[in-house]
Motif scaffolding. Structure first.
Motif, PDB file in Angstrom:
ATOM      1  N   GLY A 133      -6.780 -11.137  -5.388  1.00 41.81           N
ATOM      2  CA  GLY A 133      -7.388  -9.898  -4.880  1.00 41.81           C
ATOM      3  C   GLY A 133      -6.677  -8.680  -5.425  1.00 41.81           C
ATOM      4  O   GLY A 133      -6.694  -8.419  -6.634  1.00 41.81           O
ATOM      5  N   ILE A 134      -6.040  -7.906  -4.525  1.00 39.99           N
ATOM      6  CA  ILE A 134      -5.352  -6.667  -4.882  1.00 39.99           C
ATOM      7  C   ILE A 134      -3.860  -6.856  -4.647  1.00 39.99           C
ATOM      8  O   ILE A 134      -3.433  -7.150  -3.525  1.00 39.99           O
ATOM      9  N   ALA A 135      -3.077  -6.688  -5.688  1.00 39.23           N
ATOM     10  CA  ALA A 135      -1.621  -6.779  -5.552  1.00 39.23           C
ATOM     11  C   ALA A 135      -1.073  -5.421  -5.129  1.00 39.23           C
ATOM     12  O   ALA A 135      -1.539  -4.372  -5.602  1.00 39.23           O
ATOM     13  N   VAL A 136      -0.105  -5.436  -4.220  1.00 37.75           N
ATOM     14  CA  VAL A 136       0.545  -4.211  -3.748  1.00 37.75           C
ATOM     15  C   VAL A 136       2.047  -4.381  -3.966  1.00 37.75           C
ATOM     16  O   VAL A 136       2.665  -5.299  -3.412  1.00 37.75           O
ATOM     17  N   LYS A 137       2.639  -3.498  -4.769  1.00 33.23           N
ATOM     18  CA  LYS A 137       4.069  -3.568  -5.068  1.00 33.23           C
ATOM     19  C   LYS A 137       4.759  -2.314  -4.543  1.00 33.23           C
ATOM     20  O   LYS A 137       4.165  -1.235  -4.503  1.00 33.23           O
ATOM     21  N   SER A 138       6.007  -2.454  -4.148  1.00 32.39           N
ATOM     22  CA  SER A 138       6.733  -1.319  -3.586  1.00 32.39           C
ATOM     23  C   SER A 138       8.189  -1.341  -4.032  1.00 32.39           C
ATOM     24  O   SER A 138       8.674  -2.333  -4.604  1.00 32.39           O
ATOM     25  N   GLY A 139       8.877  -0.245  -3.773  1.00 32.38           N
ATOM     26  CA  GLY A 139      10.299  -0.157  -4.114  1.00 32.38           C
ATOM     27  C   GLY A 139      10.515  -0.040  -5.607  1.00 32.38           C
ATOM     28  O   GLY A 139       9.887   0.770  -6.287  1.00 32.38           O
ATOM     29  N   SER A 140      11.395  -0.876  -6.135  1.00 30.73           N
ATOM     30  CA  SER A 140      11.655  -0.922  -7.580  1.00 30.73           C
ATOM     31  C   SER A 140      10.572  -1.792  -8.212  1.00 30.73           C
ATOM     32  O   SER A 140      10.655  -3.026  -8.189  1.00 30.73           O
ATOM     33  N   ILE A 141       9.576  -1.141  -8.774  1.00 34.35           N
ATOM     34  CA  ILE A 141       8.389  -1.850  -9.250  1.00 34.35           C
ATOM     35  C   ILE A 141       8.597  -2.295 -10.690  1.00 34.35           C
ATOM     36  O   ILE A 141       8.995  -1.508 -11.549  1.00 34.35           O
ATOM     37  N   ALA A 201      -3.204   9.510  -7.165  1.00 34.43           N
ATOM     38  CA  ALA A 201      -2.313   8.546  -7.806  1.00 34.43           C
ATOM     39  C   ALA A 201      -2.513   8.569  -9.308  1.00 34.43           C
ATOM     40  O   ALA A 201      -3.595   8.929  -9.805  1.00 34.43           O
ATOM     41  N   ALA A 202      -1.478   8.171 -10.036  1.00 32.30           N
ATOM     42  CA  ALA A 202      -1.588   8.022 -11.491  1.00 32.30           C
ATOM     43  C   ALA A 202      -2.370   6.748 -11.778  1.00 32.30           C
ATOM     44  O   ALA A 202      -1.950   5.650 -11.407  1.00 32.30           O
ATOM     45  N   GLN A 219      -6.385  -2.714 -13.548  1.00 31.14           N
ATOM     46  CA  GLN A 219      -6.313  -1.312 -13.146  1.00 31.14           C
ATOM     47  C   GLN A 219      -5.135  -1.104 -12.201  1.00 31.14           C
ATOM     48  O   GLN A 219      -4.824  -1.985 -11.386  1.00 31.14           O
ATOM     49  N   ALA A 220      -4.483   0.045 -12.302  1.00 36.38           N
ATOM     50  CA  ALA A 220      -3.323   0.342 -11.468  1.00 36.38           C
ATOM     51  C   ALA A 220      -3.418   1.751 -10.911  1.00 36.38           C
ATOM     52  O   ALA A 220      -3.862   2.684 -11.604  1.00 36.38           O
ATOM     53  N   TRP A 221      -2.976   1.922  -9.636  1.00 34.25           N
ATOM     54  CA  TRP A 221      -2.894   3.218  -8.969  1.00 34.25           C
ATOM     55  C   TRP A 221      -1.452   3.379  -8.490  1.00 34.25           C
ATOM     56  O   TRP A 221      -1.008   2.674  -7.575  1.00 34.25           O
ATOM     57  N   HIS A 222      -0.716   4.278  -9.096  1.00 29.55           N
ATOM     58  CA  HIS A 222       0.706   4.420  -8.825  1.00 29.55           C
ATOM     59  C   HIS A 222       0.974   5.663  -7.987  1.00 29.55           C
ATOM     60  O   HIS A 222       0.549   6.774  -8.343  1.00 29.55           O
ATOM     61  N   LEU A 223       1.711   5.492  -6.883  1.00 26.98           N
ATOM     62  CA  LEU A 223       2.130   6.583  -6.013  1.00 26.98           C
ATOM     63  C   LEU A 223       3.645   6.696  -6.132  1.00 26.98           C
ATOM     64  O   LEU A 223       4.392   6.003  -5.431  1.00 26.98           O
ATOM     65  N   PRO A 224       4.137   7.554  -7.031  1.00 23.62           N
ATOM     66  CA  PRO A 224       5.580   7.590  -7.290  1.00 23.62           C
ATOM     67  C   PRO A 224       6.405   8.082  -6.118  1.00 23.62           C
ATOM     68  O   PRO A 224       7.546   7.637  -5.924  1.00 23.62           O
ATOM     69  N   VAL A 225       5.879   9.001  -5.302  1.00 25.37           N
ATOM     70  CA  VAL A 225       6.638   9.490  -4.157  1.00 25.37           C
ATOM     71  C   VAL A 225       6.758   8.399  -3.092  1.00 25.37           C
ATOM     72  O   VAL A 225       7.840   8.173  -2.523  1.00 25.37           O
ATOM     73  N   LEU A 229       2.539   0.690  -5.699  1.00 26.39           N
ATOM     74  CA  LEU A 229       1.602   0.469  -6.806  1.00 26.39           C
ATOM     75  C   LEU A 229       0.526  -0.505  -6.348  1.00 26.39           C
ATOM     76  O   LEU A 229       0.828  -1.604  -5.860  1.00 26.39           O
ATOM     77  N   PHE A 230      -0.740  -0.092  -6.472  1.00 25.90           N
ATOM     78  CA  PHE A 230      -1.881  -0.976  -6.209  1.00 25.90           C
ATOM     79  C   PHE A 230      -2.388  -1.483  -7.547  1.00 25.90           C
ATOM     80  O   PHE A 230      -2.621  -0.691  -8.470  1.00 25.90           O
ATOM     81  N   LEU A 231      -2.580  -2.796  -7.662  1.00 20.44           N
ATOM     82  CA  LEU A 231      -3.050  -3.423  -8.909  1.00 20.44           C
ATOM     83  C   LEU A 231      -4.272  -4.288  -8.615  1.00 20.44           C
ATOM     84  O   LEU A 231      -4.237  -5.179  -7.759  1.00 20.44           O
TER      85      LEU A 231
END
Length: 250
Positions: A133-141, A201-202, A219-225, A229-231
């Protein structure tokens, strides 16, 4: 001499009286008065015929018939009997300080600082890096080949140093390995800013393909603050609503 002048006195007196009378009358009639007193006959005046009055000679025009127009009916508004469509509620989950909706029948599976939102029944679905489905990554990506993730990174979606199996049919009919053969280090085909909840998001999109010809667009949506990261590796119709539903702390 005296005898000869006497007969003229009556005539002179008569003429004097006539001139005096004409001075008292209208100006347009003075010449006619003087001529009548010296014995010149005046022809009888013929009364001028006055033109016939139009109202006397013309026949009365007929009164036009009065026409009565029917009143214009007032349109009656028609009430719509179609009820507005309401969007069904989705369950809300939390991860990495964010909350967001997930589709019914999906679940959130956590793996340390990473997570996967995917259908509970996922047998046979395209699967990349163990997520259907949708991967969600956080912290040190981790990004391309485990390097720190950055927006617009070549192959930023490919967090591996070896050849990964294709999202579909990882093993071909002859038993050979069907791996991802292209797109693992290519620059994004599209980049920009896309909304995620109330923020932007980027966004990056890459193209990739497998040995058997299967192609897909991670596709990726990155929220740096927020350091999230949603993938979405293979494209899901539910992803747009999941991203729209994201709520940030505070």
């Amino acid at each position: 001499m005296k005898k000869r002048l006497r007969p003229l006195l009556p005539a002179v007196a008569t003429l004097t009286l006539a001139v005096a009378a004409s001075a008292c009358g209208p100006a347009n009639e003075g010449a006619a008065s003087v001529k009548s007193t010296v014995g010149i006959p005046t022809p009888p005046s013929t009364p001028a015929s006055s033109p016939a009055s139009p109202s006397a000679t013309a026949s009365p025009s007929p009164t036009p018939a009065r026409t009565t127009s029917a009143p214009t009916p007032t349109p009656v508004p028609v009430k719509s009997t179609v009820a507005p469509r309401t969007r069904a509620a989705w369950p809300r989950v939390s991860f990495a300080g964010l909350t967001f909706e997930i589709p019914p029948g999906w679940t959130l599976t956590k793996h340390g600082s990473d997570a996967c939102v995917q259908p509970v029944q996922r047998a046979g679905l395209p699967t990349t890096f163990g997520c259907a489905g949708i991967a969600v990554k956080s912290g040190s990506i981790a990004g391309n080949e485990l390097r720190p993730y950055e927006a617009r990174q070549s192959g930023g979606w490919y967090a591996a140093t070896d050849v990964q199996p294709c999202p579909v049919r990882p093993t071909l009919a002859d038993g050979s390995f069907n791996g991802i053969t292209s797109g693992t280090s290519s620059p994004p085909a599209e980049s920009g800013l896309h909304p995620v909840g109330s923020r932007r998001a980027a966004y990056d999109r890459w193209t990739a393909a497998c040995a058997n010809g299967y192609s897909f667009s991670p596709q990726a949506w990155h929220l740096p603050v927020s350091r999230v990261l949603f993938l979405d590796y293979t494209g899901h119709a539910e992803t747009a609503r999941v991203l729209e539903s994201v709520r940030f702390p505070g």
